[in-house]
Design an enzyme around this catalytic site. Structure first.
Site, PDB file in Angstrom:
ATOM      1  N   ASN A  96      36.833   2.357  56.921  1.00 33.16           N
ATOM      2  CA  ASN A  96      36.592   2.061  55.508  1.00 33.16           C
ATOM      3  C   ASN A  96      35.306   1.265  55.294  1.00 33.16           C
ATOM      4  OD1 ASN A  96      37.104   2.018  52.797  1.00 33.16           O
ATOM      5  ND2 ASN A  96      38.928   0.728  52.897  1.00 33.16           N
ATOM      6  N   HIS A 138      54.430  -1.335  49.288  1.00 30.68           N
ATOM      7  CA  HIS A 138      53.671  -2.444  48.715  1.00 30.68           C
ATOM      8  C   HIS A 138      54.093  -2.726  47.281  1.00 30.68           C
ATOM      9  CE1 HIS A 138      49.829  -2.505  51.313  1.00 30.68           C
ATOM     10  NE2 HIS A 138      50.871  -2.183  52.030  1.00 30.68           N
ATOM     11  N   ARG A 172      56.518  -5.223  51.066  1.00 33.33           N
ATOM     12  CA  ARG A 172      55.484  -6.268  51.141  1.00 33.33           C
ATOM     13  C   ARG A 172      55.223  -6.776  49.738  1.00 33.33           C
ATOM     14  NH1 ARG A 172      49.025  -5.576  52.570  1.00 33.33           N
ATOM     15  NH2 ARG A 172      48.804  -5.605  50.307  1.00 33.33           N
ATOM     16  N   TYR A 181      43.512 -10.367  46.661  1.00 34.89           N
ATOM     17  CA  TYR A 181      43.773  -9.289  47.604  1.00 34.89           C
ATOM     18  C   TYR A 181      45.205  -8.756  47.415  1.00 34.89           C
ATOM     19  CZ  TYR A 181      45.454  -6.682  51.396  1.00 34.89           C
ATOM     20  OH  TYR A 181      46.048  -5.673  52.076  1.00 34.89           O
ATOM     21  N   ASP A 210      51.079 -10.349  53.272  1.00 36.33           N
ATOM     22  CA  ASP A 210      49.796 -10.247  53.975  1.00 36.33           C
ATOM     23  C   ASP A 210      48.882 -11.378  53.507  1.00 36.33           C
ATOM     24  OD1 ASP A 210      47.482  -9.485  55.239  1.00 36.33           O
ATOM     25  OD2 ASP A 210      47.487  -7.421  54.489  1.00 36.33           O
ATOM     26  N   HIS A 242      45.919 -11.800  54.801  1.00 41.56           N
ATOM     27  CA  HIS A 242      44.594 -11.161  54.869  1.00 41.56           C
ATOM     28  C   HIS A 242      43.526 -12.122  55.392  1.00 41.56           C
ATOM     29  CE1 HIS A 242      41.922  -7.745  53.640  1.00 41.56           C
ATOM     30  NE2 HIS A 242      43.044  -7.098  53.942  1.00 41.56           N
ATOM     31  N   GLU A 269      51.477 -11.719  57.732  1.00 43.20           N
ATOM     32  CA  GLU A 269      50.467 -10.868  58.373  1.00 43.20           C
ATOM     33  C   GLU A 269      49.086 -11.505  58.311  1.00 43.20           C
ATOM     34  OE1 GLU A 269      50.613  -6.924  56.774  1.00 43.20           O
ATOM     35  OE2 GLU A 269      48.467  -6.624  57.086  1.00 43.20           O
ATOM     36  N   GLU A 281      45.410  -5.239  62.450  1.00 42.74           N
ATOM     37  CA  GLU A 281      44.894  -4.022  61.809  1.00 42.74           C
ATOM     38  C   GLU A 281      43.401  -3.830  62.053  1.00 42.74           C
ATOM     39  OE1 GLU A 281      46.126  -4.896  57.768  1.00 42.74           O
ATOM     40  OE2 GLU A 281      44.049  -5.250  57.194  1.00 42.74           O
ATOM     41  N   ARG A 330      49.834  -4.943  65.014  1.00 44.11           N
ATOM     42  CA  ARG A 330      49.594  -3.996  63.928  1.00 44.11           C
ATOM     43  C   ARG A 330      48.424  -3.044  64.182  1.00 44.11           C
ATOM     44  NH1 ARG A 330      48.382  -4.881  59.218  1.00 44.11           N
ATOM     45  NH2 ARG A 330      49.799  -3.326  58.400  1.00 44.11           N
ATOM     46  N   HIS A 353      49.392  -0.571  61.079  1.00 43.45           N
ATOM     47  CA  HIS A 353      48.662  -0.485  59.819  1.00 43.45           C
ATOM     48  C   HIS A 353      48.834   0.927  59.252  1.00 43.45           C
ATOM     49  CE1 HIS A 353      44.339  -0.950  57.946  1.00 43.45           C
ATOM     50  NE2 HIS A 353      45.264  -1.311  57.084  1.00 43.45           N
ATOM     51  N   ASP A 410      43.510   3.914  53.368  1.00 44.61           N
ATOM     52  CA  ASP A 410      42.229   4.304  53.956  1.00 44.61           C
ATOM     53  C   ASP A 410      42.374   4.856  55.371  1.00 44.61           C
ATOM     54  OD1 ASP A 410      42.674   1.271  53.734  1.00 44.61           O
ATOM     55  OD2 ASP A 410      41.395   1.384  55.494  1.00 44.61           O
ATOM     56  N   GLU A 416      53.849   0.432  58.217  1.00 39.22           N
ATOM     57  CA  GLU A 416      53.358   0.318  56.835  1.00 39.22           C
ATOM     58  C   GLU A 416      53.190   1.722  56.250  1.00 39.22           C
ATOM     59  OE1 GLU A 416      49.405  -1.306  56.485  1.00 39.22           O
ATOM     60  OE2 GLU A 416      49.716  -1.842  54.387  1.00 39.22           O
ATOM     61  N   TRP A 476      37.399 -12.034  53.582  1.00 38.97           N
ATOM     62  CA  TRP A 476      38.071 -11.214  52.554  1.00 38.97           C
ATOM     63  C   TRP A 476      39.417 -10.725  53.028  1.00 38.97           C
ATOM     64  CZ3 TRP A 476      39.554  -5.967  52.389  1.00 38.97           C
ATOM     65  CH2 TRP A 476      40.175  -5.604  51.152  1.00 38.97           C
TER      66      TRP A 476
HETATM   67  O1  KDG Z   1      40.368  -1.160  54.511  1.00 34.14           O
HETATM   68  C1  KDG Z   1      41.027  -2.384  54.431  1.00 34.14           C
HETATM   69  C2  KDG Z   1      42.505  -2.132  54.202  1.00 34.14           C
HETATM   70  O2  KDG Z   1      42.998  -1.236  55.125  1.00 34.14           O
HETATM   71  C3  KDG Z   1      43.278  -3.422  54.289  1.00 34.14           C
HETATM   72  O3  KDG Z   1      42.797  -4.331  53.355  1.00 34.14           O
HETATM   73  C4  KDG Z   1      44.753  -3.119  54.014  1.00 34.14           C
HETATM   74  O4  KDG Z   1      45.361  -5.278  54.837  1.00 34.14           O
HETATM   75  C5  KDG Z   1      45.667  -4.132  54.576  1.00 34.14           C
HETATM   76  C6  KDG Z   1      47.027  -3.701  54.849  1.00 34.14           C
HETATM   77  O5  KDG Z   1      47.779  -4.490  55.402  1.00 34.14           O
HETATM   78  O6  KDG Z   1      47.367  -2.568  54.514  1.00 34.14           O
HETATM   79 MG    MG Z   2      46.818  -6.167  56.144  1.00 30.88          MG
END
Ligand code: KDG
Ligand code: MG
Length: 402
Positions: A37, A122, A147, A159, A210, A212, A236, A262, A283, A312, A316, A339, A402
């Site tokens: 991605n 999600h 989630r 996010y 998550d 992130h 996560e 991921e 993951r 994961h 994407d 997921e 991010w």
């Molecule tokens: O491309 C980034 C995404 O795959 C990510 O932000 C998704 O964190 C993610 C998840 O747990 O699905």
């Molecule tokens: Mg994630």
């Protein structure tokens, strides 16, 4: 049998996907996901310019040897671009092996260890009541695991909270959008979210979250200990995982299960995390961690150390990756959860597939190989569109994860 053709297909049915298609002298074809991605064309070029020419004339049955040839042969090993390219080749060769054998790939991996692959969806919303309505939607669809992500009051974007409900697409502009972040505000809202979910849905539902990569280990330890009473299934990506030592500090402060991986590309990204039992779920996924061959190696190491899998499965990652993941998920002894973010209709049309959802589980296709295809004519109607993932800044403008 020899490989006679290897081509890269870039298509954007709602979002960008890169797919490798390998053809053999017997006319058998196999496909592999090569989507990274925000950096898609780097992998497309790595494959087209450096890998495809090397595949012509090779024996498609030699999956392990081809993996080692591409990994060792690059000299500069690992990294997301290289490992995604190797993953695509590996996945396509497993697809071919299954088709030649007349068996779904999971049969070649040892056969079924379970009846279905438990998935989580999600549920997200700007406000906690919105998230609760989304959780209810998943519960009605039969999901056993959800989630939960909500907006952080005072921040314009958070996010995991998107405009679409059954899928979430953060990469959407031709320049990275900029979000702002406040750890203090985030740490206040997440316990409220978990309390509200448990209050409405009780404790039978698995509830995941998550982070992130946004906290420090001590902040993650604090959040984990606060959430323990709400029995999270996992937290996560609590911190950026370049420093594997950091997870020791998290472990010292919370019993909340930790999931990570991921963005990992190889077993070396998680070897210490697994060996020292600093995580509960790994993951890593087929497309970014060297394909079925290498991911199985990671999962086997994890099995020795009480770590379960939780691949994961965001939008994407194409249906080709999802299909490959399901063959591994159904076969490995230490499967945890998968997921499952649904793809758009346009994506599903470009990648017709035999896996399906029923009653909280995904079921891999029973067709020989991976049971997924690419409709090249349709794919050609969706040309590549530049898209970046967002970046994140603290309130004072400093760059943050991010
Ligand atoms: O491309 C980034 C995404 O795959 C990510 O932000 C998704 O964190 C993610 C998840 O747990 O699905
Ligand atoms: Mg994630």
């Amino acid at each position: 049998m020899k490989i006679t053709d290897a081509k890269v297909i870039v298509t954007s049915p709602g979002r960008n996907f890169v797919t490798l298609k390998i053809t053999t002298s017997d006319g058998v074809t196999g496909i592999g996901d090569a989507t990274l991605n925000g950096r898609e064309l780097a992998v497309a070029s790595y494959l087209r310019d450096h890998v495809c020419p090397l595949l012509i004339g090779r024996d498609p049955a030699r999956i392990e040897d081809t993996w080692q040839y591409l990994y060792r042969g690059a000299y500069w090993r690992r990294g997301p671009v290289t490992m995604t390219a190797i993953a695509a080749v590996d996945t396509a060769l497993w697809d071919i092996k299954g088709k030649v054998a007349g068996l779904p790939v999971y049969q070649l991996l040892g056969g079924r260890s379970r009846e279905g692959v438990t998935v989580y969806g999600h549920a997200n919303g700007e406000t906690i009541p919105e998230v609760l309505d989304e959780v209810a939607r998943y519960v009605d669809l039969g999901y056993r695991a959800v989630r939960v992500q909500c907006g952080v009051p005072g921040l314009d974007a958070t996010y995991g909270v998107g405009k679409d409900k059954m899928f979430y697409e953060p990469a959407e502009t031709s320049r990275p959008s900029e979000a702002t972040w406040s750890t203090e505000r985030y740490l206040r809202v997440v316990p409220e979210l978990f309390a509200a979910v448990r209050d409405r849905f009780g404790y039978d539902l698995h509830v995941l979250h998550d982070i992130h990569h946004r906290l420090t280990p001590i902040e993650a330890g604090r959040l984990g200990s606060t959430l323990e009473e709400y029995a999270p299934f996992w937290l996560e990506d609590p911190v950026p995982a370049e420093l594997q030592e950091g997870f020791r500090l998290i472990r010292q402060h919370t019993k909340a299960p930790i999931a990570v991986g991921e963005v990992f590309n190889s077993i070396w990204d998680c070897e210490q995390l697994i060996r020292e039992q600093l995580i509960d779920y790994i993951r890593a996924t087929v497309v970014h961690a060297g394909g079925i061959t290498h991911l199985r190696r990671i999962f086997d190491l994890a099995a020795l150390h009480h770590v379960r899998t939780g691949s994961h499965g965001a939008t994407d990652l194409s249906p080709v990756c999802m299909s490959a993941a399901l063959h591994l998920d159904i076969a490995v002894p230490n499967f945890g959860i998968q997921e499952y973010m649904r793809h758009t209709e346009a994506t599903d049309e470009v990648f017709p597939h035999g896996y399906h959802y029923a009653d909280g589980y995904l079921h891999p296709s029973e067709e020989p190989g991976l049971g997924v295809d690419i409709d090249e004519k349709l794919a050609a109607r969706y040309p590549y569109e530049p898209a970046y993932l967002p970046v994140n800044r603290l309130m004072d403008g400093s760059m943050h994860h991010w």
